[in-house]
Design a protein around this motif. Sequence first.
Motif, PDB file in Angstrom:
ATOM      1  N   THR A 199      46.182  36.835  49.392  1.00 62.06           N
ATOM      2  CA  THR A 199      46.468  38.017  50.197  1.00 62.06           C
ATOM      3  C   THR A 199      45.275  38.956  50.165  1.00 62.06           C
ATOM      4  O   THR A 199      44.745  39.245  49.095  1.00 62.06           O
ATOM      5  N   LEU A 200      44.847  39.394  51.335  1.00 64.15           N
ATOM      6  CA  LEU A 200      43.764  40.363  51.436  1.00 64.15           C
ATOM      7  C   LEU A 200      44.319  41.629  52.080  1.00 64.15           C
ATOM      8  O   LEU A 200      44.759  41.589  53.218  1.00 64.15           O
ATOM      9  N   PHE A 201      44.364  42.698  51.308  1.00 68.28           N
ATOM     10  CA  PHE A 201      44.778  44.006  51.820  1.00 68.28           C
ATOM     11  C   PHE A 201      43.508  44.775  52.141  1.00 68.28           C
ATOM     12  O   PHE A 201      42.633  44.932  51.284  1.00 68.28           O
ATOM     13  N   TYR A 261      48.176  43.751  46.614  1.00 71.53           N
ATOM     14  CA  TYR A 261      47.396  42.586  47.036  1.00 71.53           C
ATOM     15  C   TYR A 261      47.492  41.395  46.095  1.00 71.53           C
ATOM     16  O   TYR A 261      46.990  40.324  46.425  1.00 71.53           O
ATOM     17  N   VAL A 262      48.176  41.511  44.977  1.00 74.35           N
ATOM     18  CA  VAL A 262      48.458  40.335  44.143  1.00 74.35           C
ATOM     19  C   VAL A 262      49.928  39.932  44.243  1.00 74.35           C
ATOM     20  O   VAL A 262      50.428  39.167  43.438  1.00 74.35           O
ATOM     21  N   ILE A 265      42.749  40.091  47.162  1.00 76.23           N
ATOM     22  CA  ILE A 265      41.540  40.878  47.362  1.00 76.23           C
ATOM     23  C   ILE A 265      41.957  42.174  48.038  1.00 76.23           C
ATOM     24  O   ILE A 265      42.713  42.153  49.010  1.00 76.23           O
ATOM     25  N   GLY A 266      41.478  43.267  47.519  1.00 83.36           N
ATOM     26  CA  GLY A 266      41.718  44.563  48.138  1.00 83.36           C
ATOM     27  C   GLY A 266      40.407  45.152  48.603  1.00 83.36           C
ATOM     28  O   GLY A 266      39.424  45.127  47.866  1.00 83.36           O
ATOM     29  N   ARG A 269      47.307  38.836  39.371  1.00 85.05           N
ATOM     30  CA  ARG A 269      48.363  39.635  38.732  1.00 85.05           C
ATOM     31  C   ARG A 269      48.213  39.620  37.203  1.00 85.05           C
ATOM     32  O   ARG A 269      48.431  40.611  36.530  1.00 85.05           O
ATOM     33  N   LYS A 270      47.831  38.481  36.644  1.00 87.44           N
ATOM     34  CA  LYS A 270      47.770  38.346  35.182  1.00 87.44           C
ATOM     35  C   LYS A 270      46.517  38.947  34.557  1.00 87.44           C
ATOM     36  O   LYS A 270      46.474  39.148  33.350  1.00 87.44           O
TER      37      LYS A 270
END
Length: 107
Positions: free
Chosen positions: A8-10, A49-50, A58-59, A71-72
Amino acid sequence: MDNRPNITLFCSDNIDREYINEILWGIEEEEIPYILKIVPSKEVVKENYVSGTLEIGIGVLENGDALLTTRKYDKEYIQKANIFVEKNKLRDLGSNGARLVKGLPLR
């Protein structure tokens, strides 16, 4: 909602799409799907974004900082590059996101 595995790319809605193309091309080269979300700047936060199925994201912040993380990972980012001044690092940033998915070493 698309539940296929993806990165996911925000991206802040203040950033023109042309500035993030290199990141997207890096992900595509590794053949990993991604979802691009153009959102208000205040929504470009790690928790968002995670949140995808792979928990890798990626943000791209309003100031141009592109942050790759999972996330981890307990720090803010694994890799960082500014889309305005470090264009030569952007494709690797996208590729490294995909390489995290594949379990390959980062570039």
